[in-house]
Design a protein around this motif. Structure first.
Motif: not given
Length: 73
Positions: A30-31, A24, A27-28, A22
């Motif tokens: 966005n952080l 990632k 997602d990272r 998957k």
């Protein structure tokens, strides 16, 4: 006997399934959005402070290294 098992173990260690692969990265991202995206006052202040410290350190190291060089005549 152990030498024969090594290629099979190496193959098993590097083989993956779709569930394990998957992505990632989104997602990272966005952080850790950049300062130009969030643009808060605290972010701007921290950015300017970091750049000031970085540039002054580089400038100081340049002059220290230049002072260490032998003077040519």
């Amino acid at each position: 006997n152990n030498r024969l098992k090594l290629p099979r173990l190496a193959t098993r260690a590097f083989s993956t399934t779709n569930k394990q692969m998957k992505n990632k990265v989104p997602d990272r991202q966005n952080l850790f959005q950049g300062i130009h995206i969030k643009g808060g006052a605290t972010d701007v202040l921290l950015y300017r402070l970091t750049m000031t410290i970085t540039l002054r350190t580089g400038y100081s190291l340049f002059w220290i290294l230049r002072a260490c060089q032998p003077k040519g005549k």
